[in-house]
Design a protein around this motif. Structure first.
Motif, PDB file in Angstrom:
ATOM      1  N   ASP A 253       0.826  -1.208   0.000  1.00  0.00           N
ATOM      2  CA  ASP A 253       0.000   0.000   0.000  1.00  0.00           C
ATOM      3  C   ASP A 253       0.860   1.257   0.000  1.00  0.00           C
ATOM      4  N   LEU A 254       1.930   1.220   0.788  1.00  0.00           N
ATOM      5  CA  LEU A 254       2.810   2.387   0.887  1.00  0.00           C
ATOM      6  C   LEU A 254       3.296   2.832  -0.483  1.00  0.00           C
ATOM      7  N   PHE A 255       3.890   1.916  -1.225  1.00  0.00           N
ATOM      8  CA  PHE A 255       4.524   2.313  -2.484  1.00  0.00           C
ATOM      9  C   PHE A 255       3.522   2.481  -3.621  1.00  0.00           C
ATOM     10  N   ALA A 256       2.430   1.700  -3.612  1.00  0.00           N
ATOM     11  CA  ALA A 256       1.442   1.838  -4.681  1.00  0.00           C
ATOM     12  C   ALA A 256       0.766   3.207  -4.623  1.00  0.00           C
ATOM     13  N   VAL A 257       0.310   3.607  -3.427  1.00  0.00           N
ATOM     14  CA  VAL A 257      -0.392   4.889  -3.308  1.00  0.00           C
ATOM     15  C   VAL A 257       0.594   6.053  -3.346  1.00  0.00           C
ATOM     16  N   LEU A 258       1.822   5.821  -2.871  1.00  0.00           N
ATOM     17  CA  LEU A 258       2.852   6.859  -2.986  1.00  0.00           C
ATOM     18  C   LEU A 258       3.022   7.281  -4.436  1.00  0.00           C
ATOM     19  N   LEU A 259       2.964   6.291  -5.331  1.00  0.00           N
ATOM     20  CA  LEU A 259       3.153   6.583  -6.748  1.00  0.00           C
ATOM     21  C   LEU A 259       1.859   7.008  -7.430  1.00  0.00           C
ATOM     22  N   ALA A 260       0.752   6.320  -7.105  1.00  0.00           N
ATOM     23  CA  ALA A 260      -0.487   6.530  -7.861  1.00  0.00           C
ATOM     24  C   ALA A 260      -1.444   7.534  -7.221  1.00  0.00           C
ATOM     25  N   GLY A 261      -1.143   8.038  -6.029  1.00  0.00           N
ATOM     26  CA  GLY A 261      -2.050   8.979  -5.390  1.00  0.00           C
ATOM     27  C   GLY A 261      -2.295  10.209  -6.250  1.00  0.00           C
ATOM     28  N   ALA A 262      -3.543  10.459  -6.590  1.00  0.00           N
ATOM     29  CA  ALA A 262      -3.883  11.583  -7.463  1.00  0.00           C
ATOM     30  C   ALA A 262      -4.733  12.636  -6.765  1.00  0.00           C
ATOM     31  N   THR A 263      -5.103  12.385  -5.506  1.00  0.00           N
ATOM     32  CA  THR A 263      -6.036  13.300  -4.844  1.00  0.00           C
ATOM     33  C   THR A 263      -5.479  14.714  -4.692  1.00  0.00           C
ATOM     34  N   ALA A 264      -4.157  14.833  -4.547  1.00  0.00           N
ATOM     35  CA  ALA A 264      -3.574  16.169  -4.398  1.00  0.00           C
ATOM     36  C   ALA A 264      -3.811  17.020  -5.638  1.00  0.00           C
ATOM     37  N   MET A 265      -3.975  16.364  -6.786  1.00  0.00           N
ATOM     38  CA  MET A 265      -4.166  17.095  -8.038  1.00  0.00           C
ATOM     39  C   MET A 265      -5.625  17.415  -8.329  1.00  0.00           C
ATOM     40  N   PHE A 266      -6.545  16.967  -7.482  1.00  0.00           N
ATOM     41  CA  PHE A 266      -7.957  17.233  -7.737  1.00  0.00           C
ATOM     42  C   PHE A 266      -8.265  18.726  -7.854  1.00  0.00           C
ATOM     43  N   PRO A 267      -7.737  19.593  -6.954  1.00  0.00           N
ATOM     44  CA  PRO A 267      -8.003  21.027  -7.140  1.00  0.00           C
ATOM     45  C   PRO A 267      -7.495  21.564  -8.472  1.00  0.00           C
ATOM     46  N   VAL A 268      -6.351  21.037  -8.950  1.00  0.00           N
ATOM     47  CA  VAL A 268      -5.789  21.480 -10.230  1.00  0.00           C
ATOM     48  C   VAL A 268      -6.712  21.062 -11.376  1.00  0.00           C
ATOM     49  N   PHE A 269      -7.090  19.771 -11.373  1.00  0.00           N
ATOM     50  CA  PHE A 269      -7.968  19.278 -12.430  1.00  0.00           C
ATOM     51  C   PHE A 269      -9.323  19.990 -12.378  1.00  0.00           C
ATOM     52  N   ALA A 270      -9.849  20.211 -11.161  1.00  0.00           N
ATOM     53  CA  ALA A 270     -11.162  20.840 -11.032  1.00  0.00           C
ATOM     54  C   ALA A 270     -11.144  22.291 -11.503  1.00  0.00           C
ATOM     55  N   ARG A 271     -10.113  23.018 -11.151  1.00  0.00           N
ATOM     56  CA  ARG A 271     -10.088  24.460 -11.443  1.00  0.00           C
ATOM     57  C   ARG A 271      -9.592  24.773 -12.840  1.00  0.00           C
ATOM     58  N   ASP A 272      -8.530  24.087 -13.291  1.00  0.00           N
ATOM     59  CA  ASP A 272      -7.844  24.520 -14.500  1.00  0.00           C
ATOM     60  C   ASP A 272      -7.856  23.525 -15.657  1.00  0.00           C
ATOM     61  N   ILE A 273      -8.312  22.296 -15.452  1.00  0.00           N
ATOM     62  CA  ILE A 273      -8.355  21.327 -16.550  1.00  0.00           C
ATOM     63  C   ILE A 273      -9.795  20.980 -16.914  1.00  0.00           C
ATOM     64  N   LEU A 274     -10.621  20.674 -15.921  1.00  0.00           N
ATOM     65  CA  LEU A 274     -12.010  20.294 -16.167  1.00  0.00           C
ATOM     66  C   LEU A 274     -12.982  21.448 -15.972  1.00  0.00           C
ATOM     67  N   ASP A 275     -12.478  22.585 -15.481  1.00  0.00           N
ATOM     68  CA  ASP A 275     -13.287  23.798 -15.292  1.00  0.00           C
ATOM     69  C   ASP A 275     -14.539  23.506 -14.470  1.00  0.00           C
ATOM     70  N   ALA A 276     -14.332  22.838 -13.321  1.00  0.00           N
ATOM     71  CA  ALA A 276     -15.465  22.401 -12.498  1.00  0.00           C
ATOM     72  C   ALA A 276     -15.558  23.129 -11.161  1.00  0.00           C
ATOM     73  N   GLY A 277     -14.575  23.945 -10.801  1.00  0.00           N
ATOM     74  CA  GLY A 277     -14.640  24.721  -9.578  1.00  0.00           C
ATOM     75  C   GLY A 277     -14.575  23.884  -8.309  1.00  0.00           C
TER      76      GLY A 277
END
Length: 437
Positions: A253-277
């Protein structure tokens, strides 16, 4: 009915499962525990989503940072939450094995309540700064490091061992259903009135603390010989290191989520990629949790019993693959659908891993082993956010997510080879060595 500390000289008696009470919810203490967990998670997840969005928006709007620079701030947010976890995890595990576990968890809730009140005030007066957000995020890390081991160690003491796999699934339902409602509610409340989301969180944390106090005291198991606290902390880490089965389960779990964790990028995707606010950021978190809830409900109704290790490995691989697909998506609906699948795969692996860890750990070590597992989870989440933020600063958010997901698939294949014990785990039967207890 919860177990009551036995008179001196007698062995503790666990409640027995009966044909008339096969569900964990048949035990009143578990019902209180379940609701306390549900309300606390709903509050803290709502706060975490809003803090991330506020930090990213503050960096972009008030500090004039670019998308890459503000993404790196999200990575730093994960780092400042991880530092107290790394430093205090041994202490938190020792506390869960040494002190009354409910009180440790309640104290953690009260720390988060203080954080919610502080954030609500500064949001109301428009006084938020990056440094304040970083400081309160670090304090939240302190609360979480003590809450996790204490809460995890309570469940095995309030239901019989035969009911524990289903209890873990039910506990996951509390966690994940709160993770569906919390982010969505947090995003919507924040969009309507920013400061109100913290009032919402503070009320839920107070309710959680009161409900948890209704659970009968869960005393740590007596130890034949009390050793120095530092020695007892080291014992927990040594137990995980020696037991390769636990080591492989936790580090996967440590190394899989360390590499694949995407939640930190949700604000970026919401605001500037998907335009979802901010609503979009909340919906993304909620989509992950929705998939998790669906699987948790299924596992609570019909827990898996066979080939558990192989199924866990496949679940982690699917988690990595859906992360890659999410990174490439430019459609909000497609992204949400992928996140539902991602959450389902993650929940499946979490259920198997959590059950294996609890049933393969002697009770007097559960707090410390849960702390070690919690440290791995926190390291994967918070350092994963740092990894994502740093890679996004160099490669952009899409590249950071896609490469991370591919890395998780590679880790799964590698761990299946390095730790054959995982592939060979057919059932949840305890596998720790006879001398380990």
């Amino acid at each position: 009915m919860a177990s009551i500390p036995p008179p001196e000289g007698e062995d503790p008696v666990m409640p027995e499962a009966t044909p008339h009470a096969p569900s964990p919810l048949s035990f009143p203490d578990f019902r209180y525990y379940w609701f306390a967990r549900f309300t606390a998670v709903m509050a803290t997840i709502a706060m975490v989503v809003v803090i991330g969005y506020q930090l990213y928006d503050t960096a972009r709007s008030d500090y004039g940072m670019s998308i890459k620079e503000a993404s790196f701030q999200l990575g730093l947010l994960g780092l400042v939450q991880f530092v107290p976890l790394a430093l205090l995890t041994p202490v938190a595990g020792w506390a869960a094995d040494r002190f009354e576990r409910r009180r440790v968890a309640i104290f953690s809730n009260l720390i988060d309540l203080l954080i919610a009140a502080t954030l609500g005030w500064f949001t109301w007066v428009d006084g938020l700064t990056l440094w304040l957000l970083f400081a309160l995020a670090a304090l939240h890390g302190v609360a979480r490091v003590f809450s996790g081991p204490a809460m995890s160690a309570i469940a095995p003491n309030i239901v019989p061992p035969a009911v524990l796999p289903r209890a873990i699934a039910m506990s996951s339902i509390a966690w994940q259903s709160a993770s569906v409602i919390g982010p969505a509610a947090g995003g919507l409340i924040y969009a309507a009135h920013p400061a109100s989301v913290y009032v919402f969180a503070a009320v839920l944390l107070a309710v959680s603390a009161i409900t948890l106090s209704r659970v009968r005291p869960v005393q740590p198991p007596p130890a034949a010989v009390r050793r120095h606290p530092l020695r007892e902390m080291v014992d927990g880490l040594q137990f995980v290191w020696i037991e390769r089965f636990l080591l492989g389960t936790i580090t996967l779990d440590l190394f899989a989520v360390l590499l694949a964790g995407a939640t930190a990028m949700f604000p970026v995707f919401a605001r500037d990629i998907l335009d979802a606010g901010p609503e979009g950021a909340g919906l993304m978190r909620a989509a992950v949790a929705l998939g998790s809830v669906a699987v948790a409900v299924g596992l609570a109704i019909r827990p898996i019993e066979h080939n558990v290790g192989v199924k866990m490995l496949w679940a982690v691989a699917v988690f990595g693959a859906t992360t890659v697909a999410f990174g490439y998506s430019t459609s909000l609906l497609l992204s949400l659908a992928l996140l539902v699948v991602m959450g389902a795969a993650d929940m499946f692996s979490v259920f198997v891993r959590g059950t294996l860890i609890q049933l393969n750990t002697p009770d007097h070590m559960r707090g410390r082993v849960s702390a070690a597992s919690g440290l791995a989870i926190s390291a994967s989440n918070e350092l994963g956010e740092m990894r994502a933020g740093a890679m996004a600063a160099a490669l952009g958010p899409v590249g950071a997510v896609v490469i991370g997901g591919a890395g998780a698939i590679g880790v799964t294949a590698l761990w299946a080879w390095i730790f054959p014990e995982l592939r060979r785990a057919r059932t949840f039967e305890p596998q720790f060595k006879a001398g380990s207890t």
